[in-house]
Design a protein around this motif. Structure first.
Motif: not given
Length: 353
Positions: A73, A75, A105-106, A118, A121-122, A125
Protein backbone atom coordinates in the motif's frame (compact mmCIF):
# COMPACT_ATOMS: atom_id res chain seq x y z
CA UNK A 1 39.74 -3.93 16.81
CA UNK A 2 39.25 -7.56 15.86
CA UNK A 3 36.91 -8.19 12.99
CA UNK A 4 33.80 -10.12 14.03
CA UNK A 5 33.47 -13.62 12.67
CA UNK A 6 30.90 -14.61 10.14
CA UNK A 7 27.36 -14.79 11.34
CA UNK A 8 25.24 -17.76 10.47
CA UNK A 9 23.29 -17.52 7.24
CA UNK A 10 20.04 -17.59 9.24
CA UNK A 11 20.95 -14.19 10.73
CA UNK A 12 21.76 -12.64 7.37
CA UNK A 13 19.14 -10.86 5.27
CA UNK A 14 19.20 -9.16 1.90
CA UNK A 15 19.38 -5.84 3.79
CA UNK A 16 22.55 -7.02 5.57
CA UNK A 17 24.16 -7.83 2.22
CA UNK A 18 23.12 -4.43 0.82
CA UNK A 19 24.65 -2.59 3.77
CA UNK A 20 27.91 -4.53 3.50
CA UNK A 21 28.17 -3.88 -0.25
CA UNK A 22 27.09 -0.25 0.05
CA UNK A 23 24.24 -0.64 -2.43
CA UNK A 24 20.44 -0.77 -2.29
CA UNK A 25 18.47 -3.91 -1.52
CA UNK A 26 16.97 -3.66 -5.00
CA UNK A 27 20.47 -3.88 -6.50
CA UNK A 28 21.20 -7.00 -4.43
CA UNK A 29 17.90 -8.48 -5.62
CA UNK A 30 18.84 -7.74 -9.24
CA UNK A 31 22.22 -9.43 -8.80
CA UNK A 32 20.74 -12.53 -7.16
CA UNK A 33 18.15 -12.75 -9.95
CA UNK A 34 20.86 -12.39 -12.65
CA UNK A 35 19.42 -9.16 -13.98
CA UNK A 36 21.38 -7.56 -16.81
CA UNK A 37 20.66 -4.07 -15.38
CA UNK A 38 23.61 -4.26 -12.97
CA UNK A 39 27.13 -3.19 -13.91
CA UNK A 40 29.74 -5.93 -13.63
CA UNK A 41 31.74 -4.00 -11.03
CA UNK A 42 28.63 -3.67 -8.86
CA UNK A 43 27.78 -7.33 -9.36
CA UNK A 44 31.26 -8.33 -8.15
CA UNK A 45 30.89 -6.04 -5.11
CA UNK A 46 27.56 -7.63 -4.16
CA UNK A 47 28.79 -11.18 -4.68
CA UNK A 48 31.85 -10.44 -2.55
CA UNK A 49 29.51 -9.36 0.26
CA UNK A 50 27.40 -12.49 -0.25
CA UNK A 51 30.49 -14.70 0.09
CA UNK A 52 31.90 -12.77 3.04
CA UNK A 53 28.62 -12.95 4.95
CA UNK A 54 27.94 -16.54 3.89
CA UNK A 55 24.49 -15.42 2.73
CA UNK A 56 22.27 -18.18 1.39
CA UNK A 57 18.87 -17.10 0.00
CA UNK A 58 16.01 -19.05 1.51
CA UNK A 59 14.82 -20.71 -1.69
CA UNK A 60 11.92 -22.47 0.00
CA UNK A 61 10.64 -19.21 1.42
CA UNK A 62 11.21 -17.47 -1.92
CA UNK A 63 9.23 -20.17 -3.72
CA UNK A 64 6.40 -19.94 -1.20
CA UNK A 65 6.40 -16.15 -1.35
CA UNK A 66 6.25 -16.17 -5.15
CA UNK A 67 3.11 -18.28 -4.99
CA UNK A 68 1.36 -15.58 -2.95
CA UNK A 69 0.73 -12.12 -4.38
CA UNK A 70 2.32 -9.46 -2.22
CA UNK A 71 0.43 -6.19 -2.08
CA UNK A 72 2.14 -2.96 -1.03
CA UNK A 73 0.00 0.00 0.00
CA UNK A 74 1.14 3.55 -0.78
CA UNK A 75 -0.36 6.42 1.18
CA UNK A 76 0.32 9.59 -0.78
CA UNK A 77 -0.53 13.25 -1.21
CA UNK A 78 -1.48 15.12 -4.36
CA UNK A 79 0.69 13.61 -7.10
CA UNK A 80 0.55 16.84 -9.13
CA UNK A 81 3.61 17.71 -7.08
CA UNK A 82 6.56 16.67 -9.28
CA UNK A 83 8.61 15.16 -6.46
CA UNK A 84 5.68 13.05 -5.25
CA UNK A 85 5.07 11.94 -8.84
CA UNK A 86 8.64 10.63 -8.97
CA UNK A 87 7.98 8.76 -5.72
CA UNK A 88 5.00 7.05 -7.36
CA UNK A 89 7.01 6.10 -10.47
CA UNK A 90 9.80 4.53 -8.41
CA UNK A 91 7.38 2.51 -6.31
CA UNK A 92 5.52 1.28 -9.39
CA UNK A 93 8.74 0.22 -11.12
CA UNK A 94 10.06 -1.64 -8.07
CA UNK A 95 6.86 -3.48 -7.20
CA UNK A 96 6.38 -4.49 -10.85
CA UNK A 97 9.96 -5.79 -10.98
CA UNK A 98 9.43 -7.78 -7.78
CA UNK A 99 6.09 -9.25 -8.83
CA UNK A 100 4.11 -7.32 -6.22
CA UNK A 101 0.99 -5.21 -6.58
CA UNK A 102 0.83 -1.54 -5.59
CA UNK A 103 -2.32 -0.24 -3.89
CA UNK A 104 -2.72 3.55 -3.86
CA UNK A 105 -4.67 5.67 -1.42
CA UNK A 106 -4.66 9.46 -1.43
CA UNK A 107 -4.93 11.50 1.75
CA UNK A 108 -5.13 15.28 2.03
CA UNK A 109 -5.26 15.56 5.82
CA UNK A 110 -2.31 15.24 8.18
CA UNK A 111 -4.54 14.53 11.19
CA UNK A 112 -3.29 11.42 13.05
CA UNK A 113 -6.76 9.86 13.16
CA UNK A 114 -7.14 10.26 9.38
CA UNK A 115 -3.69 8.82 8.71
CA UNK A 116 -4.20 5.70 10.80
CA UNK A 117 -7.68 5.25 9.34
CA UNK A 118 -6.28 5.25 5.78
CA UNK A 119 -3.42 2.94 6.78
CA UNK A 120 -5.98 0.48 8.16
CA UNK A 121 -8.05 0.87 4.99
CA UNK A 122 -5.02 -0.21 2.94
CA UNK A 123 -4.61 -3.30 5.15
CA UNK A 124 -8.31 -4.06 4.72
CA UNK A 125 -7.71 -3.87 0.95
CA UNK A 126 -5.04 -6.56 1.26
CA UNK A 127 -1.83 -4.57 1.80
CA UNK A 128 0.95 -6.69 3.35
CA UNK A 129 3.15 -3.63 3.96
CA UNK A 130 2.74 0.13 3.61
CA UNK A 131 4.82 2.93 2.08
CA UNK A 132 4.15 6.41 3.40
CA UNK A 133 5.33 9.88 2.33
CA UNK A 134 5.87 13.13 4.27
CA UNK A 135 4.28 14.70 6.19
CA UNK A 136 2.22 11.58 6.99
CA UNK A 137 5.22 9.41 7.86
CA UNK A 138 6.52 12.15 10.15
CA UNK A 139 3.15 12.54 11.90
CA UNK A 140 2.80 8.75 12.16
CA UNK A 141 6.19 8.55 13.86
CA UNK A 142 5.50 11.44 16.23
CA UNK A 143 2.22 9.91 17.40
CA UNK A 144 3.42 6.30 17.42
CA UNK A 145 0.91 5.22 14.79
CA UNK A 146 3.18 2.49 13.39
CA UNK A 147 3.88 0.99 16.79
CA UNK A 148 2.28 -2.47 16.93
CA UNK A 149 0.69 -1.86 13.51
CA UNK A 150 -0.33 -5.19 11.92
CA UNK A 151 1.92 -4.82 8.83
CA UNK A 152 5.38 -3.29 8.26
CA UNK A 153 5.53 0.43 7.39
CA UNK A 154 8.40 2.08 5.47
CA UNK A 155 8.77 5.88 5.49
CA UNK A 156 9.91 7.49 2.24
CA UNK A 157 11.95 10.68 2.29
CA UNK A 158 11.15 12.08 5.75
CA UNK A 159 12.95 15.33 6.45
CA UNK A 160 14.85 13.78 9.34
CA UNK A 161 15.59 10.34 10.76
CA UNK A 162 12.58 8.72 12.45
CA UNK A 163 13.82 6.60 15.41
CA UNK A 164 12.36 3.12 15.48
CA UNK A 165 11.05 3.35 11.90
CA UNK A 166 12.08 1.84 8.58
CA UNK A 167 13.15 4.90 6.56
CA UNK A 168 14.74 5.66 3.19
CA UNK A 169 15.91 9.26 2.75
CA UNK A 170 18.71 11.68 1.97
CA UNK A 171 20.46 13.87 4.54
CA UNK A 172 18.43 17.06 4.04
CA UNK A 173 20.46 19.09 6.50
CA UNK A 174 23.75 18.21 4.83
CA UNK A 175 22.34 18.82 1.35
CA UNK A 176 21.16 22.32 2.35
CA UNK A 177 24.49 23.02 4.03
CA UNK A 178 26.38 22.06 0.87
CA UNK A 179 24.18 24.22 -1.37
CA UNK A 180 24.53 27.22 0.93
CA UNK A 181 28.30 26.69 1.09
CA UNK A 182 28.35 26.64 -2.72
CA UNK A 183 26.66 30.06 -2.82
CA UNK A 184 29.09 31.38 -0.21
CA UNK A 185 31.95 30.04 -2.33
CA UNK A 186 30.68 32.14 -5.24
CA UNK A 187 30.99 35.22 -3.05
CA UNK A 188 27.43 35.64 -1.77
CA UNK A 189 27.00 36.88 1.79
CA UNK A 190 23.38 38.07 1.87
CA UNK A 191 21.55 34.83 1.10
CA UNK A 192 17.79 34.55 1.50
CA UNK A 193 16.18 31.27 2.49
CA UNK A 194 12.60 30.09 1.96
CA UNK A 195 11.61 27.37 4.41
CA UNK A 196 9.45 24.37 3.55
CA UNK A 197 5.95 23.82 4.92
CA UNK A 198 5.71 24.08 8.71
CA UNK A 199 4.11 20.63 8.86
CA UNK A 200 7.23 19.00 7.38
CA UNK A 201 10.49 18.19 9.14
CA UNK A 202 12.38 19.82 6.25
CA UNK A 203 11.03 23.12 7.61
CA UNK A 204 13.67 22.65 10.31
CA UNK A 205 16.39 20.42 8.83
CA UNK A 206 16.97 22.29 5.56
CA UNK A 207 17.01 25.60 7.40
CA UNK A 208 19.44 24.12 9.93
CA UNK A 209 21.78 23.25 7.05
CA UNK A 210 21.55 26.79 5.66
CA UNK A 211 22.31 28.30 9.06
CA UNK A 212 25.19 25.87 9.67
CA UNK A 213 26.90 26.88 6.41
CA UNK A 214 26.62 30.58 7.27
CA UNK A 215 28.04 29.98 10.74
CA UNK A 216 30.86 27.84 9.34
CA UNK A 217 31.81 30.78 7.09
CA UNK A 218 31.57 33.32 9.91
CA UNK A 219 28.58 35.05 8.32
CA UNK A 220 25.96 36.47 10.68
CA UNK A 221 22.49 34.99 10.24
CA UNK A 222 19.97 37.67 9.25
CA UNK A 223 16.50 36.64 10.54
CA UNK A 224 14.84 38.93 7.96
CA UNK A 225 16.33 36.76 5.19
CA UNK A 226 14.56 33.61 6.43
CA UNK A 227 10.92 33.50 5.32
CA UNK A 228 8.21 30.85 5.27
CA UNK A 229 6.76 29.01 2.29
CA UNK A 230 4.49 26.00 1.85
CA UNK A 231 6.26 24.35 -1.11
CA UNK A 232 3.84 25.86 -3.67
CA UNK A 233 4.70 28.24 -6.53
CA UNK A 234 2.26 30.78 -5.10
CA UNK A 235 3.94 30.78 -1.70
CA UNK A 236 7.27 31.32 -3.45
CA UNK A 237 5.92 34.53 -5.00
CA UNK A 238 4.82 35.82 -1.59
CA UNK A 239 8.13 34.86 0.03
CA UNK A 240 10.05 36.44 -2.84
CA UNK A 241 8.26 39.76 -2.39
CA UNK A 242 9.31 39.78 1.26
CA UNK A 243 12.93 38.95 0.49
CA UNK A 244 13.28 41.49 -2.31
CA UNK A 245 11.94 44.17 0.06
CA UNK A 246 14.80 43.56 2.53
CA UNK A 247 17.53 46.13 2.94
CA UNK A 248 20.12 45.25 1.87
CA UNK A 249 18.47 42.97 -0.68
CA UNK A 250 19.80 39.39 -0.89
CA UNK A 251 22.15 38.65 -3.77
CA UNK A 252 21.06 34.99 -3.73
CA UNK A 253 17.92 33.10 -2.67
CA UNK A 254 17.78 29.42 -1.69
CA UNK A 255 14.27 27.94 -1.84
CA UNK A 256 13.39 24.65 -0.13
CA UNK A 257 11.96 23.22 -3.35
CA UNK A 258 12.07 23.87 -7.08
CA UNK A 259 8.52 25.21 -7.37
CA UNK A 260 9.27 28.05 -4.97
CA UNK A 261 12.62 28.69 -6.67
CA UNK A 262 10.85 28.91 -10.05
CA UNK A 263 8.52 31.50 -8.52
CA UNK A 264 11.52 33.61 -7.48
CA UNK A 265 12.90 33.54 -11.03
CA UNK A 266 9.49 34.53 -12.41
CA UNK A 267 9.23 37.38 -9.92
CA UNK A 268 12.74 38.57 -10.76
CA UNK A 269 11.87 38.67 -14.47
CA UNK A 270 8.75 40.72 -13.73
CA UNK A 271 10.87 43.23 -11.84
CA UNK A 272 13.46 43.49 -14.60
CA UNK A 273 16.14 41.73 -12.55
CA UNK A 274 18.68 39.57 -14.31
CA UNK A 275 19.13 36.03 -13.01
CA UNK A 276 21.88 35.34 -11.98
CA UNK A 277 23.64 38.71 -12.35
CA UNK A 278 21.27 40.66 -10.09
CA UNK A 279 20.14 37.70 -8.02
CA UNK A 280 21.19 34.04 -7.98
CA UNK A 281 18.49 31.44 -7.32
CA UNK A 282 18.76 27.81 -6.19
CA UNK A 283 16.17 25.15 -5.38
CA UNK A 284 15.85 21.65 -4.00
CA UNK A 285 14.66 18.31 -5.52
CA UNK A 286 15.72 18.62 -9.21
CA UNK A 287 12.19 18.15 -10.53
CA UNK A 288 11.32 18.66 -14.25
CA UNK A 289 10.52 22.35 -13.73
CA UNK A 290 14.23 22.95 -13.01
CA UNK A 291 15.07 22.63 -16.71
CA UNK A 292 11.82 24.06 -18.11
CA UNK A 293 12.43 27.59 -16.86
CA UNK A 294 14.98 30.17 -17.93
CA UNK A 295 17.63 30.21 -16.78
CA UNK A 296 17.74 26.50 -15.87
CA UNK A 297 17.84 26.06 -12.12
CA UNK A 298 20.76 25.13 -9.91
CA UNK A 299 19.31 22.71 -7.38
CA UNK A 300 19.84 19.72 -5.09
CA UNK A 301 19.16 16.39 -6.75
CA UNK A 302 16.81 14.51 -4.45
CA UNK A 303 16.43 11.01 -5.97
CA UNK A 304 12.71 10.49 -5.31
CA UNK A 305 12.27 7.54 -7.67
CA UNK A 306 15.31 5.75 -6.25
CA UNK A 307 14.14 6.40 -2.69
CA UNK A 308 10.70 4.92 -3.34
CA UNK A 309 12.16 1.97 -5.30
CA UNK A 310 14.45 1.15 -2.37
CA UNK A 311 11.59 1.61 0.11
CA UNK A 312 9.30 -0.62 -1.97
CA UNK A 313 12.01 -3.29 -2.16
CA UNK A 314 12.38 -3.21 1.62
CA UNK A 315 8.60 -3.32 2.05
CA UNK A 316 8.30 -6.41 -0.18
CA UNK A 317 11.11 -8.13 1.74
CA UNK A 318 9.46 -7.30 5.06
CA UNK A 319 6.09 -8.50 3.79
CA UNK A 320 7.72 -11.80 2.84
CA UNK A 321 9.22 -12.15 6.29
CA UNK A 322 12.80 -11.64 5.10
CA UNK A 323 13.47 -8.91 7.67
CA UNK A 324 12.27 -10.83 10.71
CA UNK A 325 14.33 -9.91 13.77
CA UNK A 326 16.06 -6.97 12.07
CA UNK A 327 15.62 -3.68 13.92
CA UNK A 328 14.19 -0.75 11.90
CA UNK A 329 16.89 1.52 10.51
CA UNK A 330 17.42 4.45 8.15
CA UNK A 331 18.84 3.91 4.66
CA UNK A 332 20.53 6.99 3.20
CA UNK A 333 20.76 7.58 -0.55
CA UNK A 334 23.09 10.12 -2.12
CA UNK A 335 22.07 13.65 -3.00
CA UNK A 336 24.03 15.87 -5.40
CA UNK A 337 24.34 19.54 -6.31
CA UNK A 338 23.28 20.14 -9.91
CA UNK A 339 24.86 23.39 -11.09
CA UNK A 340 23.04 25.22 -13.89
CA UNK A 341 22.76 28.79 -15.19
CA UNK A 342 20.73 30.33 -12.35
CA UNK A 343 23.84 30.92 -10.22
CA UNK A 344 26.92 33.12 -10.60
CA UNK A 345 29.03 35.38 -8.38
CA UNK A 346 27.27 38.56 -7.18
CA UNK A 347 26.82 41.16 -9.90
CA UNK A 348 28.13 38.85 -12.60
CA UNK A 349 26.22 36.96 -15.31
CA UNK A 350 27.25 33.48 -16.41
CA UNK A 351 27.47 34.88 -19.96
CA UNK A 352 30.42 37.04 -18.92
CA UNK A 353 32.46 34.21 -17.47
Amino acid sequence: MARPGRRTSQAITIQTVAQRAGVSTMTVSNVLNNSHKVKESTRELVMAAVRELNYVPNLAARSLASAVTIRIGLLHRNIENAFLSSILVGALDATSHLGAQLLLRRLDSAEPTEIVQQMKALVDSGANAILIVPPYCEVASRFGLTRDFPVPVVAMSPGDALPGEHCVRIDDREAAREMTAYLIGLGHRDIGFIRGGSGHLIHRTRCDGYVAALEDAGIAVRPDLIVAGDMSFESGLVAGEKLLACNPRPTAIFASNDDMAAAIISLAHRRGLDVPRDIAVVGFDDTPIAVKIWPPLTTVRHPGALISAEAATQAVALARGQGTGIAPSTTYLRHALVIRESTAPPGRSTDSE
